[in-house]
Design a protein around this motif. Structure first.
Motif, PDB file in Angstrom:
ATOM      1  N   VAL A 103       0.796  -1.097  -0.001  1.00 17.28           N
ATOM      2  CA  VAL A 103      -0.372   0.330  -0.186  1.00 17.28           C
ATOM      3  C   VAL A 103       1.053   0.787  -0.160  1.00 17.28           C
ATOM      4  O   VAL A 103       2.373   1.155   0.523  1.00 17.28           O
ATOM      5  CB  VAL A 103      -0.912   0.542   1.695  1.00 17.28           C
ATOM      6  CG1 VAL A 103      -0.212  -0.382   2.826  1.00 17.28           C
ATOM      7  CG2 VAL A 103      -1.788   1.459   1.298  1.00 17.28           C
ATOM      8  N   ARG A 104       0.478   1.948  -0.821  1.00 15.31           N
ATOM      9  CA  ARG A 104       1.332   3.109  -1.115  1.00 15.31           C
ATOM     10  C   ARG A 104       1.178   4.430   0.484  1.00 15.31           C
ATOM     11  O   ARG A 104       2.509   5.033   0.727  1.00 15.31           O
ATOM     12  CB  ARG A 104       0.925   4.507  -1.900  1.00 15.31           C
ATOM     13  CG  ARG A 104       0.876   3.481  -3.260  1.00 15.31           C
ATOM     14  CD  ARG A 104       1.147   4.645  -4.662  1.00 15.31           C
ATOM     15  NE  ARG A 104       0.011   5.615  -4.240  1.00 15.31           N
ATOM     16  CZ  ARG A 104      -1.101   5.232  -5.185  1.00 15.31           C
ATOM     17  NH1 ARG A 104      -1.225   4.192  -5.849  1.00 15.31           N
ATOM     18  NH2 ARG A 104      -2.241   5.993  -5.605  1.00 15.31           N
ATOM     19  N   HIS A 105       0.397   4.276   1.092  1.00 14.22           N
ATOM     20  CA  HIS A 105      -0.120   4.817   2.514  1.00 14.22           C
ATOM     21  C   HIS A 105      -0.029   4.472   3.216  1.00 14.22           C
ATOM     22  O   HIS A 105      -1.345   4.657   4.635  1.00 14.22           O
ATOM     23  CB  HIS A 105      -0.774   6.380   2.222  1.00 14.22           C
ATOM     24  CG  HIS A 105      -0.501   7.545   0.221  1.00 14.22           C
ATOM     25  ND1 HIS A 105       0.005   8.426   1.158  1.00 14.22           N
ATOM     26  CD2 HIS A 105      -0.939   6.936  -0.463  1.00 14.22           C
ATOM     27  CE1 HIS A 105       0.226   8.807  -0.201  1.00 14.22           C
ATOM     28  NE2 HIS A 105       0.099   8.122  -1.012  1.00 14.22           N
ATOM     29  N   PRO A 106       1.005   3.410   4.071  1.00 14.55           N
ATOM     30  CA  PRO A 106       0.012   2.875   5.290  1.00 14.55           C
ATOM     31  C   PRO A 106       0.571   3.196   6.416  1.00 14.55           C
ATOM     32  O   PRO A 106      -0.494   2.798   6.920  1.00 14.55           O
ATOM     33  CB  PRO A 106       1.426   2.049   5.510  1.00 14.55           C
ATOM     34  CG  PRO A 106       2.727   2.670   4.364  1.00 14.55           C
ATOM     35  CD  PRO A 106       1.912   3.101   4.087  1.00 14.55           C
ATOM     36  N   LEU A 107       1.252   5.011   6.915  1.00 19.93           N
ATOM     37  CA  LEU A 107       1.113   5.275   7.624  1.00 19.93           C
ATOM     38  C   LEU A 107      -0.646   5.270   8.081  1.00 19.93           C
ATOM     39  O   LEU A 107      -0.773   5.418   9.293  1.00 19.93           O
ATOM     40  CB  LEU A 107       2.147   6.371   8.120  1.00 19.93           C
ATOM     41  CG  LEU A 107       3.269   5.843   8.257  1.00 19.93           C
ATOM     42  CD1 LEU A 107       4.678   6.997   8.495  1.00 19.93           C
ATOM     43  CD2 LEU A 107       3.300   4.690   9.652  1.00 19.93           C
ATOM     44  N   TYR A 108      -1.037   6.239   6.618  1.00 15.42           N
ATOM     45  CA  TYR A 108      -2.309   6.523   7.025  1.00 15.42           C
ATOM     46  C   TYR A 108      -3.418   5.656   7.088  1.00 15.42           C
ATOM     47  O   TYR A 108      -4.026   5.766   8.265  1.00 15.42           O
ATOM     48  CB  TYR A 108      -2.702   7.547   6.030  1.00 15.42           C
ATOM     49  CG  TYR A 108      -2.178   8.404   6.058  1.00 15.42           C
ATOM     50  CD1 TYR A 108      -0.898   9.308   6.635  1.00 15.42           C
ATOM     51  CD2 TYR A 108      -1.329   9.662   4.479  1.00 15.42           C
ATOM     52  CE1 TYR A 108       0.085  10.565   6.584  1.00 15.42           C
ATOM     53  CE2 TYR A 108      -0.560  10.564   4.684  1.00 15.42           C
ATOM     54  CZ  TYR A 108       0.397  11.062   5.894  1.00 15.42           C
ATOM     55  OH  TYR A 108       0.539  12.094   5.686  1.00 15.42           O
ATOM     56  N   VAL A 109      -2.977   4.407   6.444  1.00 14.85           N
ATOM     57  CA  VAL A 109      -4.132   3.257   7.172  1.00 14.85           C
ATOM     58  C   VAL A 109      -4.238   2.986   8.671  1.00 14.85           C
ATOM     59  O   VAL A 109      -5.317   2.342   9.350  1.00 14.85           O
ATOM     60  CB  VAL A 109      -3.360   2.011   6.079  1.00 14.85           C
ATOM     61  CG1 VAL A 109      -4.474   1.004   6.677  1.00 14.85           C
ATOM     62  CG2 VAL A 109      -3.256   2.489   4.623  1.00 14.85           C
ATOM     63  N   ALA A 167      -3.856   2.751  -3.549  1.00 18.56           N
ATOM     64  CA  ALA A 167      -3.250   3.867  -2.457  1.00 18.56           C
ATOM     65  C   ALA A 167      -3.368   3.823  -0.857  1.00 18.56           C
ATOM     66  O   ALA A 167      -2.517   4.236  -0.345  1.00 18.56           O
ATOM     67  CB  ALA A 167      -3.987   4.708  -2.887  1.00 18.56           C
ATOM     68  N   PHE A 168      -4.133   3.279  -0.450  1.00 20.71           N
ATOM     69  CA  PHE A 168      -5.083   3.034   0.532  1.00 20.71           C
ATOM     70  C   PHE A 168      -5.665   1.780   1.053  1.00 20.71           C
ATOM     71  O   PHE A 168      -5.772   1.753   2.348  1.00 20.71           O
ATOM     72  CB  PHE A 168      -6.521   3.869   1.018  1.00 20.71           C
ATOM     73  CG  PHE A 168      -5.790   3.960   2.585  1.00 20.71           C
ATOM     74  CD1 PHE A 168      -5.249   5.284   3.674  1.00 20.71           C
ATOM     75  CD2 PHE A 168      -7.647   3.552   3.328  1.00 20.71           C
ATOM     76  CE1 PHE A 168      -6.028   5.771   4.923  1.00 20.71           C
ATOM     77  CE2 PHE A 168      -7.698   3.765   4.505  1.00 20.71           C
ATOM     78  CZ  PHE A 168      -6.952   4.957   5.391  1.00 20.71           C
ATOM     79  N   ILE A 169      -6.098   1.175   0.571  1.00 21.72           N
ATOM     80  CA  ILE A 169      -6.632   0.287   0.772  1.00 21.72           C
ATOM     81  C   ILE A 169      -5.217  -1.635  -0.003  1.00 21.72           C
ATOM     82  O   ILE A 169      -5.018  -1.741  -0.592  1.00 21.72           O
ATOM     83  CB  ILE A 169      -7.585  -0.850  -0.401  1.00 21.72           C
ATOM     84  CG1 ILE A 169      -8.845   0.005   0.515  1.00 21.72           C
ATOM     85  CG2 ILE A 169      -8.486  -1.954   0.081  1.00 21.72           C
ATOM     86  CD1 ILE A 169     -10.194  -0.451  -0.352  1.00 21.72           C
ATOM     87  N   PRO A 170      -4.518  -2.089   1.036  1.00 21.75           N
ATOM     88  CA  PRO A 170      -3.144  -2.726   1.457  1.00 21.75           C
ATOM     89  C   PRO A 170      -3.629  -4.129   0.369  1.00 21.75           C
ATOM     90  O   PRO A 170      -5.121  -4.699   0.327  1.00 21.75           O
ATOM     91  CB  PRO A 170      -3.651  -3.729   2.411  1.00 21.75           C
ATOM     92  CG  PRO A 170      -3.850  -2.914   3.346  1.00 21.75           C
ATOM     93  CD  PRO A 170      -4.769  -2.278   2.630  1.00 21.75           C
TER      94      PRO A 170
END
Length: 251
Positions: A103-109, A167-170
């Protein structure tokens, strides 16, 4: 101003003040939680034997979000993973392995799941939906600004990586082992406040609910973990400021 530039400006501004989003969620969530305690009929599990299991499930969701953050941060090099200064975005290298391979934004997940737990405690389904939509709109701008910066800096390398990474869903079928070993020192230095804040919030909700009900049936597991993580936070804060113990080369 073109929409592309406007989104980027909004994203950079929101990133600088992103700490206010949890406060907004917390204030509204606390008010709704107290309302549920006053009017238990508004939540089907309130004052039932299953209420404690629901609360523990919400805690597990939050802890899983923290785990994602810990795993991500522990495998990243210095000056990466969404670093932003007064001068702008910072990224010395492009992270493409570990959590960044799924996922491109794991910290936000991770952030979303950490705050989903307290949102669930309110017992209001509509608030959980509203929180999710607000989080999406809020962080969409931030993710856009970060990706514009990375695309400009890393060019084709970024485009090739992002093409197959959501982007958000792994998407775990793309997982690649991290290039760097896990660093507990970096995690303790960077994520020391997350665990304490999480248990503090759950403990405050529990205490406020008992006060509203004129009861003293506190969740002593939450109390104990709040004290333990609070003391750990103070110790780690001291070690970070007064010693070199948590420092590690290039991490």
């Amino acid at each position: 101003m073109a929409l592309q530039e406007e989104f980027e400006l909004q994203g950079n501004w929101l990133f600088k003040y992103r700490s206010f989003l949890p406060l907004i969620i917390l204030i509204i969530g606390t008010a709704l939680y107290l309302r549920t305690e006053i009017y238990p009929e508004t939540f089907i599990l309130e004052e039932t034997p299953y209420e404690i299991y629901y609360e523990m499930f919400a805690l597990i969701i939050s802890l899983f979000g923290l785990f994602i953050r810990i795993y991500t941060v522990g495998h990243t090099p210095k000056n990466t993973s969404g670093r932003n200064t007064k001068q702008g975005q910072v990224a010395d290298t492009l992270n493409t392995t570990g959590m960044y391979s799924v996922v491109r934004h794991p910290l936000y997940v991770g952030n979303y799941l950490m705050w989903l737990g307290p949102a669930m405690l309110t017992g209001h389904f509509w608030f959980i939906v509203a929180f999710t939509l607000f989080y999406w709109v809020y962080y969409e701008r931030i993710m856009y600004a970060e990706e514009q910066f990375l695309r400009t800096k890393f060019g084709k390398q970024y485009l090739e990586w992002s093409k197959n990474i959501p982007a958000f869903i792994p998407n775990f079928k793309n997982f690649k082992k991290s290039n760097l070993p896990f660093s507990w020192k970096k995690v303790l230095k960077k994520e020391k406040n997350g665990l304490f804040a999480l248990f503090l919030i759950f403990c405050v909700f529990d205490f406020s609910g008992e006060i509203i009900e004129n009861a003293t049936d506190y969740n002593y597991f939450l109390v104990g973990m709040c004290v333990l993580t609070g003391l750990s936070y103070i110790l780690l804060k001291y070690l970070k400021k007064r010693t070199e113990l948590l420092n590690e080369l290039n991490r």
